[in-house]
Design a protein around this motif. Sequence first.
Motif, short mmCIF file in Angstrom:
data_model
loop_
_atom_site.label_atom_id
_atom_site.label_comp_id
_atom_site.label_asym_id
_atom_site.label_seq_id
_atom_site.Cartn_x
_atom_site.Cartn_y
_atom_site.Cartn_z
N GLN A 28 0.78 -1.12 -0.05
CA GLN A 28 -0.12 0.05 -0.08
C GLN A 28 0.91 1.12 0.05
O GLN A 28 0.37 2.04 -0.80
CB GLN A 28 -0.85 -0.02 1.14
N ASP A 31 2.21 1.73 -3.53
CA ASP A 31 1.19 2.51 -4.30
C ASP A 31 1.07 3.97 -4.27
O ASP A 31 0.96 4.59 -5.21
CB ASP A 31 -0.20 1.71 -3.82
N ARG A 35 2.06 6.79 -6.95
CA ARG A 35 0.97 7.85 -7.53
C ARG A 35 1.62 9.05 -7.13
O ARG A 35 1.50 10.06 -7.99
CB ARG A 35 -0.17 7.36 -6.70
#
Length: 129
Positions: A28, A31, A35
């Motif tokens: 996570q 991620d 981004r």
Amino acid sequence: MPVEMGMWRIDGDSPQRLPSGLLPSEAQLEDFLERDPSLLGEKLLVIARQLRTPHGKLIDLLALDGDGNLHVLELKRDRTPREVVAQILDYGSWVTELGREKIAEIAAEHLDTELEQAFAEVFDAPPPR
């Protein structure tokens, strides 16, 4: 030894400590950083995720800064500092040997566009030569 850092919000003249919470999984966090790598406090262009090194290990994220310097982003939970330092030293020594052509090749496998264009979109300038 675990490290605990406090987060504060300043509203007017009164700082308020934010409540602590559980860190998400490494995946996570990857991620989030893929981004928006600016979460680390610096503008970066992520050019690879889970990049396999010649030693068979995987670098979580590899990024470039506005000066064209490589940044190895390696996320760890529940690991001893010695393990973490040894791994990042291995990665660091490997990436210092990467030439411009190899960096462009790595980026081409990860980015949806050419490295030069992606760099220009993030940094409003062409990549350094």
